[in-house]
Scaffold this motif. Structure first.
Motif, PDB file in Angstrom:
ATOM      1  N   GLY A 105       0.812  -1.216   0.000  1.00 24.68           N
ATOM      2  CA  GLY A 105       0.000   0.000   0.000  1.00 24.68           C
ATOM      3  C   GLY A 105       0.842   1.262   0.000  1.00 24.68           C
ATOM      4  O   GLY A 105       0.513   2.231  -0.682  1.00 24.68           O
ATOM      5  N   SER A 106       1.949   1.246   0.753  1.00 28.93           N
ATOM      6  CA  SER A 106       2.824   2.429   0.784  1.00 28.93           C
ATOM      7  C   SER A 106       3.447   2.677  -0.582  1.00 28.93           C
ATOM      8  O   SER A 106       3.567   3.826  -1.025  1.00 28.93           O
ATOM      9  N   VAL A 107       3.828   1.596  -1.268  1.00 29.26           N
ATOM     10  CA  VAL A 107       4.376   1.732  -2.624  1.00 29.26           C
ATOM     11  C   VAL A 107       3.298   2.263  -3.572  1.00 29.26           C
ATOM     12  O   VAL A 107       3.542   3.145  -4.399  1.00 29.26           O
ATOM     13  N   PHE A 108       2.086   1.722  -3.427  1.00 32.32           N
ATOM     14  CA  PHE A 108       0.968   2.146  -4.272  1.00 32.32           C
ATOM     15  C   PHE A 108       0.650   3.626  -4.049  1.00 32.32           C
ATOM     16  O   PHE A 108       0.426   4.388  -4.999  1.00 32.32           O
ATOM     17  N   ILE A 109       0.618   4.053  -2.787  1.00 32.10           N
ATOM     18  CA  ILE A 109       0.329   5.454  -2.453  1.00 32.10           C
ATOM     19  C   ILE A 109       1.382   6.376  -3.063  1.00 32.10           C
ATOM     20  O   ILE A 109       1.067   7.451  -3.586  1.00 32.10           O
ATOM     21  N   PHE A 110       2.646   5.938  -2.997  1.00 34.73           N
ATOM     22  CA  PHE A 110       3.741   6.781  -3.477  1.00 34.73           C
ATOM     23  C   PHE A 110       3.728   6.915  -4.997  1.00 34.73           C
ATOM     24  O   PHE A 110       3.828   8.031  -5.531  1.00 34.73           O
ATOM     25  N   TYR A 115      -2.665   9.924  -2.256  1.00 36.28           N
ATOM     26  CA  TYR A 115      -2.682  11.128  -1.417  1.00 36.28           C
ATOM     27  C   TYR A 115      -1.272  11.386  -0.932  1.00 36.28           C
ATOM     28  O   TYR A 115      -0.383  10.535  -1.070  1.00 36.28           O
ATOM     29  N   LYS A 116      -1.074  12.553  -0.340  1.00 35.22           N
ATOM     30  CA  LYS A 116       0.246  12.951   0.147  1.00 35.22           C
ATOM     31  C   LYS A 116       0.063  13.743   1.437  1.00 35.22           C
ATOM     32  O   LYS A 116      -1.068  14.185   1.749  1.00 35.22           O
ATOM     33  N   PHE A 163      -5.395  -0.282   3.773  1.00 36.34           N
ATOM     34  CA  PHE A 163      -6.776   0.128   3.530  1.00 36.34           C
ATOM     35  C   PHE A 163      -6.970   0.781   2.164  1.00 36.34           C
ATOM     36  O   PHE A 163      -8.114   0.951   1.736  1.00 36.34           O
ATOM     37  N   VAL A 164      -5.899   1.167   1.484  1.00 38.48           N
ATOM     38  CA  VAL A 164      -6.080   1.733   0.137  1.00 38.48           C
ATOM     39  C   VAL A 164      -6.576   0.675  -0.840  1.00 38.48           C
ATOM     40  O   VAL A 164      -7.104   1.014  -1.904  1.00 38.48           O
ATOM     41  N   PHE A 165      -6.418  -0.621  -0.481  1.00 41.03           N
ATOM     42  CA  PHE A 165      -6.892  -1.707  -1.338  1.00 41.03           C
ATOM     43  C   PHE A 165      -8.269  -2.212  -0.910  1.00 41.03           C
ATOM     44  O   PHE A 165      -8.844  -3.060  -1.588  1.00 41.03           O
ATOM     45  N   LYS A 166      -8.783  -1.726   0.220  1.00 40.84           N
ATOM     46  CA  LYS A 166      -9.987  -2.326   0.797  1.00 40.84           C
ATOM     47  C   LYS A 166     -11.242  -1.474   0.655  1.00 40.84           C
ATOM     48  O   LYS A 166     -12.322  -1.895   1.072  1.00 40.84           O
TER      49      LYS A 166
END
Length: 309
Positions: A105-110, A115-116, A163-166
């Motif tokens: 998720g951290s890789v996906f967010i980045f 979001y940032k 939670f970015v995947f859920k």
């Protein structure tokens, strides 16, 4: 010299013992290297969370190396070794699936820029401003809950990046840092409706002109980037007749961080302007009209009782 030859011959005759000794030597070397790396991290990394996570990662790497070395020394069959690796991978995946999802998720967010830090988001039913993103958690300053409107509650929330995947992630500030807001104004029947419309439109245009001007350019970028139609960013009024009053619905665009203040300013200015109309425009309150009062017949019967002495 003779003792060394004897020991060498004994190890040649007992290869299993030789493997055990080699295994112990390698194990000792791995442990020494791990301890050295952990000491260097403790000495050179000042940030406590980063130092703690780095040490945990080194420990996990050490456990994996020890496991692989154990399998390679005591399993001579490459087929068994491959099976062991497969079982290890499956076990790690099942046991640490939440951790793996958080890292992913951290890789996906980045990379996807979901979001940032600084963005206002809502995720997993929690709304707040993002104040930090690390390899496992997103840290937010919570908004709402027992506090009305868009005010901070004072609680800092740590939410797993998994939670970015859920579920959906609502971003209030990405690409378009404005939101549409609205409120209703009840106008009493008999008021000067055209005058009321003029007052509300004038105050809204003057108060919101800065937001409208800034949002036009931003909305153009959104239209160019996404498959979306153009939208009206100027304040608009919709009128609805109700049983008790004429309802003015004012819809407008506002900076996502100034929603509460802007609504307060509009209500205050409009209320003062209505008061200056000398009764031509009056705000309504809930009223009830009694259409018909039923007739109630009361019959009084007087009974005479004979008094007996």
């Amino acid at each position: 010299m003779e003792l060394l030859n004897t020991i060498r011959d004994w190890f040649i005759e007992h290869p299993t013992a030789l493997n055990i000794v080699k295994y112990l030597i390698w194990l000792f070397c791995i442990l020494i290297v791990l301890q050295f790396i952990k000491k260097q991290l403790k000495k050179n990394v000042a940030h406590t969370p980063a130092r703690y996570k780095s040490q945990k990662i080194i420990e996990i790497v050490g456990y994996v190396l020890v496991f692989l070395m154990t399998i390679s020394y005591f399993t001579g069959n490459i087929k068994d070794f491959t099976l062991a690796i497969g079982l290890l991978t499956a076990g790690i995946t099942i046991t640490l699936q939440e951790l793996i999802l958080s890292l992913a998720g951290s890789v996906f967010i980045f990379f996807v820029k979901v979001y940032k830090p600084g963005d206002r988001i809502e995720i997993n039913g929690i709304k707040g401003d993002v104040i930090d993103i690390d390899s496992l958690y997103t840290t937010m300053m919570e908004i709402g809950q027992w506090v009305t409107s868009d005010n901070y509650s004072g609680r800092i929330v740590k939410l797993s990046n998994a939670f970015v995947f859920k579920g959906p992630v609502y971003n209030y500030s990405q690409d378009f840092p404005f939101i549409w807001d609205e409120f209703n104004l009840p106008i009493r029947y008999g008021s000067d409706i055209e005058l009321a419309k003029t007052i509300v439109s004038k105050i809204a245009s003057e108060t919101l002109s800065e937001f409208v001007a800034a949002s036009i350019a931003k909305w153009k970028e959104v239209v160019d980037k996404y498959y979306i139609e153009n939208a009206q960013v100027d304040p608009s009024i919709a009128i609805k007749m109700t049983d008790n009053w004429i309802e003015f619905n004012l819809r407008y665009i506002v900076d996502y961080k100034k929603r509460r203040l802007t609504k307060h300013t509009l209500n205050e200015l409009i209320g003062k302007a209505f008061e200056k109309t000398n009764g031509k425009v009056v705000l309504a309150s809930a009223t009830f009209e009694i259409v018909q009062i039923p007739t109630v017949h009361v019959k009084k019967e007087i009974e005479n009782f004979d008094k007996k002495d």
